[in-house]
Design a protein around this motif. Sequence first.
Motif, PDB file in Angstrom:
ATOM      1  N   TRP B  19       0.865  -1.176   0.000  1.00 16.54           N
ATOM      2  CA  TRP B  19       0.000   0.000   0.000  1.00 16.54           C
ATOM      3  C   TRP B  19       0.903   1.227   0.000  1.00 16.54           C
ATOM      4  O   TRP B  19       1.867   1.288   0.734  1.00 16.54           O
ATOM      5  CB  TRP B  19      -0.925  -0.006   1.195  1.00 16.54           C
ATOM      6  CG  TRP B  19      -1.962  -1.054   1.092  1.00 16.54           C
ATOM      7  CD1 TRP B  19      -2.205  -1.852   0.002  1.00 16.54           C
ATOM      8  CD2 TRP B  19      -2.897  -1.458   2.087  1.00 16.54           C
ATOM      9  NE1 TRP B  19      -3.227  -2.717   0.282  1.00 16.54           N
ATOM     10  CE2 TRP B  19      -3.674  -2.499   1.536  1.00 16.54           C
ATOM     11  CE3 TRP B  19      -3.156  -1.044   3.382  1.00 16.54           C
ATOM     12  CZ2 TRP B  19      -4.694  -3.121   2.248  1.00 16.54           C
ATOM     13  CZ3 TRP B  19      -4.169  -1.659   4.091  1.00 16.54           C
ATOM     14  CH2 TRP B  19      -4.936  -2.680   3.518  1.00 16.54           C
ATOM     15  N   THR B  52      -3.675   7.642   3.901  1.00 15.77           N
ATOM     16  CA  THR B  52      -2.874   8.180   5.003  1.00 15.77           C
ATOM     17  C   THR B  52      -1.594   7.369   5.202  1.00 15.77           C
ATOM     18  O   THR B  52      -1.555   6.183   4.892  1.00 15.77           O
ATOM     19  CB  THR B  52      -3.647   8.150   6.331  1.00 15.77           C
ATOM     20  OG1 THR B  52      -3.728   6.802   6.763  1.00 15.77           O
ATOM     21  CG2 THR B  52      -5.024   8.717   6.200  1.00 15.77           C
ATOM     22  N   ARG B  54      -0.382   6.287   7.943  1.00 17.43           N
ATOM     23  CA  ARG B  54      -0.562   5.244   8.956  1.00 17.43           C
ATOM     24  C   ARG B  54      -0.858   3.886   8.323  1.00 17.43           C
ATOM     25  O   ARG B  54      -0.518   2.858   8.880  1.00 17.43           O
ATOM     26  CB  ARG B  54      -1.739   5.606   9.870  1.00 17.43           C
ATOM     27  CG  ARG B  54      -1.497   6.821  10.711  1.00 17.43           C
ATOM     28  CD  ARG B  54      -0.823   6.469  11.986  1.00 17.43           C
ATOM     29  NE  ARG B  54      -0.821   7.573  12.915  1.00 17.43           N
ATOM     30  CZ  ARG B  54       0.245   7.970  13.582  1.00 17.43           C
ATOM     31  NH1 ARG B  54       1.389   7.372  13.395  1.00 17.43           N
ATOM     32  NH2 ARG B  54       0.171   8.961  14.423  1.00 17.43           N
ATOM     33  N   GLN B  55      -1.554   3.905   7.173  1.00 16.36           N
ATOM     34  CA  GLN B  55      -1.981   2.643   6.574  1.00 16.36           C
ATOM     35  C   GLN B  55      -1.005   2.140   5.521  1.00 16.36           C
ATOM     36  O   GLN B  55      -1.185   1.047   5.008  1.00 16.36           O
ATOM     37  CB  GLN B  55      -3.356   2.838   5.920  1.00 16.36           C
ATOM     38  CG  GLN B  55      -4.388   3.377   6.867  1.00 16.36           C
ATOM     39  CD  GLN B  55      -5.589   3.948   6.169  1.00 16.36           C
ATOM     40  OE1 GLN B  55      -5.587   4.108   4.955  1.00 16.36           O
ATOM     41  NE2 GLN B  55      -6.623   4.253   6.930  1.00 16.36           N
ATOM     42  N   ALA B  56       0.024   2.950   5.189  1.00 20.10           N
ATOM     43  CA  ALA B  56       0.811   2.644   4.000  1.00 20.10           C
ATOM     44  C   ALA B  56       2.063   1.855   4.314  1.00 20.10           C
ATOM     45  O   ALA B  56       2.563   1.844   5.443  1.00 20.10           O
ATOM     46  CB  ALA B  56       1.183   3.941   3.308  1.00 20.10           C
ATOM     47  N   ASP B  57       2.592   1.146   3.304  1.00 24.67           N
ATOM     48  CA  ASP B  57       3.846   0.402   3.416  1.00 24.67           C
ATOM     49  C   ASP B  57       4.944   1.047   2.599  1.00 24.67           C
ATOM     50  O   ASP B  57       6.099   0.997   2.976  1.00 24.67           O
ATOM     51  CB  ASP B  57       3.659  -1.025   2.911  1.00 24.67           C
ATOM     52  CG  ASP B  57       2.492  -1.709   3.533  1.00 24.67           C
ATOM     53  OD1 ASP B  57       2.496  -1.834   4.750  1.00 24.67           O
ATOM     54  OD2 ASP B  57       1.563  -2.088   2.806  1.00 24.67           O
ATOM     55  N   ARG B  81       4.124   2.735   9.654  1.00 23.76           N
ATOM     56  CA  ARG B  81       4.417   1.561  10.486  1.00 23.76           C
ATOM     57  C   ARG B  81       5.496   0.704   9.830  1.00 23.76           C
ATOM     58  O   ARG B  81       5.489   0.524   8.629  1.00 23.76           O
ATOM     59  CB  ARG B  81       3.135   0.715  10.604  1.00 23.76           C
ATOM     60  CG  ARG B  81       2.389   0.885  11.894  1.00 23.76           C
ATOM     61  CD  ARG B  81       1.549   2.130  11.898  1.00 23.76           C
ATOM     62  NE  ARG B  81       0.413   1.969  12.800  1.00 23.76           N
ATOM     63  CZ  ARG B  81      -0.368   2.941  13.186  1.00 23.76           C
ATOM     64  NH1 ARG B  81      -0.150   4.165  12.757  1.00 23.76           N
ATOM     65  NH2 ARG B  81      -1.369   2.723  13.976  1.00 23.76           N
TER      66      ARG B  81
END
Lengths: 321, 184
Positions: B19, B52, B54-57, B81
């Motif tokens: 992501w 956002t 927060r959700q991404a790789d 993260r």
Amino acid sequence: MVMEIVDILEKILILAGMVTLGFAIGMLFNGIARKVSARIQNRVGPPVYQGFIDVFKLFGKKTNISHGWIFDLAALFSVSGIALAFLFLPVAGYSMLSTDGDLFLILYLLAIPALGFALGAGASGNPNAAVGVMRALMSMLAYELPLVMVMVAMMVYYNTTSLANIVAAQANMQWAFFIPIFFIGALVADMALQGMLMEKPFDIPIAPHEIATGPMVEFGGKHLGALMLYKMMGTVVETTLFVDLFLGGGVVLSVAQYGWLAYLVNFAVWFVLILIVFLIAVMIDNVLPRFRIEQALKFYWKYDALIAIFILIWIFAGVKI
Amino acid sequence: MKHEEWKKISRIMSKRSLWMVHFCTGCGAMEMPPVMTSRYDMERFGIFAMATPRQADVFLVTGYLAVKTLKRVVQVYEQMRDPKYVIGFGSCTINGGMYWDSYNTIKDLSKYIPVDVYIAGCMPRPEAIIDSFLKLMDMIDKGEAIGWQKYRKYYDQYKRNQKMAFEYRLDEVKPIKEDDKNES
């Protein structure tokens, strides 16, 4: 004594199996929806098992930023709430926890995970999340009015508040969908389902391009994985509710007559029916833009609810005459 | 042994589900719409644009970075993260590109945050972008995409360079000194 323990263990195993099945179907549906959207947009699209990969990847993330214990618990709250709602629904005519499947109870159970979702978003303290939660609660208020009115009409028509009895009354292809007045009712409920599934034009609470996925904005890693599981299971629960109400719950063979073969066939028919209902929602999602919140409220309360009131009056008059 | 197998599975999963958050500085963002939509459809590899950090790789830095923009880039990178990966997009992130003598533009992105894959070119074509994603997948599979571990290990050096840049002392920024051993 030993027999009782074995009985309880067997029941727990069946419950765990059902919850796993629900999550698996939800993840599969996520992949199918993305594949179908891709084909509609003339793309190749991800593989149908993409939902499984995404969830497993999210649970494999190394760091998980927390915003307090409410934030941690809210994700669990959502997942367990939706699993509980799934266990109370008659799935393919077979109820796990309650033999009645009371409609009011199910409506309350459907509100629990949404509230958990709202709690977690509130604990994150992000303004986008606050806007998203406000929109989610508003759209819940909007779509539940016509849905509940259609449900009340069905309760009056079948003279029961039990979903299991409504499913039983629709056995042998006597689906409510084929009764003209409830055909209109099914259309009304399908619009409400569109809002429940948060598909366009009612994906106002999520709205990735406006408010950055709204309530989910601060969630990532395992928290987001739990929320995705909730959303995926939600599609299964909500489509099952629709199929139970209008399409006979997928019951084609009676269990008393055919034994385990009936379970197999009923579950297969239930799966096909919820897939069809879900695909209709996905296709509507792909051709429509997004409503604003007041437009959604207007749509539900002005048109959907008006038709629902008409159905309600029709059913009450029909009962009295 | 068991732990190794589990690591392998988690690598396969994170490789097929990247992501992405694309930080639209500069002109690089222009090349993203054709990559995302019907022509070069990147969702077939499981790559999906998230809203956002927060959700991404994957963090895609598309184009030149002024010092002001660098502050935001560091913030976004630190919000992501672990495990997280960075793709430097276009020649601006490699050596400054056409902004090489600008007084307020950083030249080498890898001095401020660890970059896993660079895409050369001004502009890189959509094919090159997809190729870089495939390269990143290959690196994740082999356990070579360890930029996020480097950021933890050499945090002092990265922070020092960022601080120098924020104070516009760009000539005092040094390359990151690495030990010989880097384990995944």
